[in-house]
Design a protein around this motif. Sequence first.
Motif, mmCIF file in Angstrom:
data_model
loop_
_atom_site.group_PDB
_atom_site.id
_atom_site.type_symbol
_atom_site.label_atom_id
_atom_site.label_comp_id
_atom_site.label_asym_id
_atom_site.label_seq_id
_atom_site.Cartn_x
_atom_site.Cartn_y
_atom_site.Cartn_z
ATOM 1 N N SER A 1 0.835 -1.196 0.000
ATOM 2 C CA SER A 1 0.000 0.000 0.000
ATOM 3 C C SER A 1 0.868 1.243 0.000
ATOM 4 O O SER A 1 1.900 1.293 0.666
ATOM 5 C CB SER A 1 -0.914 0.007 1.233
ATOM 6 O OG SER A 1 -1.750 -1.113 1.229
ATOM 7 N N SER A 2 0.451 2.256 -0.765
ATOM 8 C CA SER A 2 1.181 3.510 -0.801
ATOM 9 C C SER A 2 0.811 4.369 0.395
ATOM 10 O O SER A 2 -0.225 4.167 1.033
ATOM 11 C CB SER A 2 0.867 4.254 -2.101
ATOM 12 O OG SER A 2 -0.515 4.573 -2.159
ATOM 13 N N THR A 3 1.663 5.364 0.681
ATOM 14 C CA THR A 3 1.400 6.255 1.814
ATOM 15 C C THR A 3 0.083 7.012 1.670
ATOM 16 O O THR A 3 -0.695 7.086 2.629
ATOM 17 C CB THR A 3 2.573 7.242 1.988
ATOM 18 O OG1 THR A 3 3.772 6.516 2.217
ATOM 19 C CG2 THR A 3 2.302 8.179 3.166
ATOM 20 N N PRO A 4 -0.228 7.584 0.493
ATOM 21 C CA PRO A 4 -1.528 8.262 0.350
ATOM 22 C C PRO A 4 -2.711 7.341 0.612
ATOM 23 O O PRO A 4 -3.698 7.752 1.222
ATOM 24 C CB PRO A 4 -1.504 8.747 -1.108
ATOM 25 C CG PRO A 4 -0.062 8.859 -1.455
ATOM 26 C CD PRO A 4 0.606 7.743 -0.715
ATOM 27 N N GLU A 5 -2.610 6.092 0.162
ATOM 28 C CA GLU A 5 -3.701 5.145 0.392
ATOM 29 C C GLU A 5 -3.889 4.887 1.884
ATOM 30 O O GLU A 5 -5.018 4.844 2.390
ATOM 31 C CB GLU A 5 -3.424 3.830 -0.327
ATOM 32 C CG GLU A 5 -4.518 2.788 -0.117
ATOM 33 C CD GLU A 5 -4.237 1.485 -0.834
ATOM 34 O OE1 GLU A 5 -5.133 0.636 -0.868
ATOM 35 O OE2 GLU A 5 -3.112 1.322 -1.351
ATOM 36 N N ILE A 6 -2.785 4.722 2.600
ATOM 37 C CA ILE A 6 -2.860 4.495 4.047
ATOM 38 C C ILE A 6 -3.473 5.697 4.750
ATOM 39 O O ILE A 6 -4.324 5.557 5.641
ATOM 40 C CB ILE A 6 -1.453 4.195 4.610
ATOM 41 C CG1 ILE A 6 -0.920 2.877 4.040
ATOM 42 C CG2 ILE A 6 -1.482 4.146 6.138
ATOM 43 C CD1 ILE A 6 0.526 2.590 4.407
ATOM 44 N N VAL A 7 -3.069 6.893 4.331
ATOM 45 C CA VAL A 7 -3.592 8.117 4.950
ATOM 46 C C VAL A 7 -5.087 8.258 4.699
ATOM 47 O O VAL A 7 -5.868 8.553 5.614
ATOM 48 C CB VAL A 7 -2.835 9.355 4.414
ATOM 49 C CG1 VAL A 7 -3.516 10.639 4.903
ATOM 50 C CG2 VAL A 7 -1.384 9.323 4.874
ATOM 51 N N ILE A 8 -5.523 8.046 3.462
ATOM 52 C CA ILE A 8 -6.944 8.178 3.117
ATOM 53 C C ILE A 8 -7.782 7.174 3.905
ATOM 54 O O ILE A 8 -8.838 7.506 4.452
ATOM 55 C CB ILE A 8 -7.144 7.984 1.602
ATOM 56 C CG1 ILE A 8 -6.502 9.133 0.831
ATOM 57 C CG2 ILE A 8 -8.629 7.901 1.267
ATOM 58 C CD1 ILE A 8 -6.493 8.936 -0.664
ATOM 59 N N THR A 9 -7.313 5.931 3.973
ATOM 60 C CA THR A 9 -8.042 4.901 4.715
ATOM 61 C C THR A 9 -8.112 5.236 6.202
ATOM 62 O O THR A 9 -9.156 5.095 6.839
ATOM 63 C CB THR A 9 -7.362 3.531 4.525
ATOM 64 O OG1 THR A 9 -7.265 3.237 3.132
ATOM 65 C CG2 THR A 9 -8.160 2.444 5.219
ATOM 66 N N SER A 42 -3.826 0.340 -4.088
ATOM 67 C CA SER A 42 -3.027 -0.792 -4.538
ATOM 68 C C SER A 42 -3.925 -1.847 -5.168
ATOM 69 O O SER A 42 -5.128 -1.871 -4.949
ATOM 70 C CB SER A 42 -2.262 -1.399 -3.356
ATOM 71 O OG SER A 42 -3.159 -2.031 -2.462
ATOM 72 N N LYS A 43 -3.328 -2.727 -5.953
ATOM 73 C CA LYS A 43 -4.053 -3.810 -6.609
ATOM 74 C C LYS A 43 -3.788 -5.141 -5.912
ATOM 75 O O LYS A 43 -3.986 -6.206 -6.491
ATOM 76 C CB LYS A 43 -3.642 -3.904 -8.080
ATOM 77 C CG LYS A 43 -3.682 -2.582 -8.837
ATOM 78 C CD LYS A 43 -5.083 -2.033 -8.958
ATOM 79 C CE LYS A 43 -5.108 -0.747 -9.796
ATOM 80 N NZ LYS A 43 -6.458 -0.177 -9.908
ATOM 81 N N GLY A 52 -11.522 0.681 -3.349
ATOM 82 C CA GLY A 52 -10.469 1.674 -3.221
ATOM 83 C C GLY A 52 -10.659 2.583 -2.020
ATOM 84 O O GLY A 52 -11.779 2.732 -1.509
ATOM 85 N N PRO A 53 -9.592 3.196 -1.531
ATOM 86 C CA PRO A 53 -9.662 4.037 -0.330
ATOM 87 C C PRO A 53 -10.506 5.299 -0.522
ATOM 88 O O PRO A 53 -11.124 5.771 0.432
ATOM 89 C CB PRO A 53 -8.194 4.389 -0.058
ATOM 90 C CG PRO A 53 -7.498 4.224 -1.374
ATOM 91 C CD PRO A 53 -8.215 3.120 -2.061
#
Length: 212
Positions: free
Chosen positions: A2-10, A107-108, A190-191
């Motif tokens: 997982s990318s940092t933006p994805e973690i932050v959004i989630t 992420s996929k 998706g987040p």
Amino acid sequence: MSSTPEIVITAVGFLILVVYHVCLVFKVRTAPMTTSIGLTNHLRREWVETIMKESRDILAVQTLRNWVMASSLLASTAILIGLGITSVAFRPGEIVHLSHNLDLFGSKSQTLWLINLMLLIIDFFFAFFNFTLSIRYYSHASFAINVPASKDPMVTYDTVAAIINRGSKHYTLGMRGYYLAVPLTLWLFGPTWMLAGSLIMTLILYKLDRTA
């Protein structure tokens, strides 16, 4: 990964839901009459006193039966959905690819997708557990509410109302499990979908949880 933006959004999506419910619990404890939960708890206590004073046994049994039937339906639905999601988790197939195609930002990873499914399964099992507990308390109340105070001084209005309100608390927790399923399901896509679902659900719950 997982990318940092994805973690932050989630994380922001979950934080919105957590902060809202922490504030709601605080409000219920400090100013209960400003919330629908506190108001209905108060009204149920008044209802119990009226029923027991006027010996309206048939009305009490009918009302409690309706609550039990509603809890039974929701508990059955929750366990069926949970088991259905479990079967999907073991046979993801094309569903994974479909959700990834709708993923606007994230992420996929199939592992992350399976973790999302696992959280959904836990959520519906949580709802099932609470609805079964509400049935338990409503069943206890159906006996206690028909016992005259002269027979047992321990059976007071407050005692019976407390039993019913415990059942209602678990009913509310079960419904929150259903509501939480909305952002969790959107998270599969998706987040950003999950964050949008959290915001919309929080706004809806805010309207529902207020008395005015």
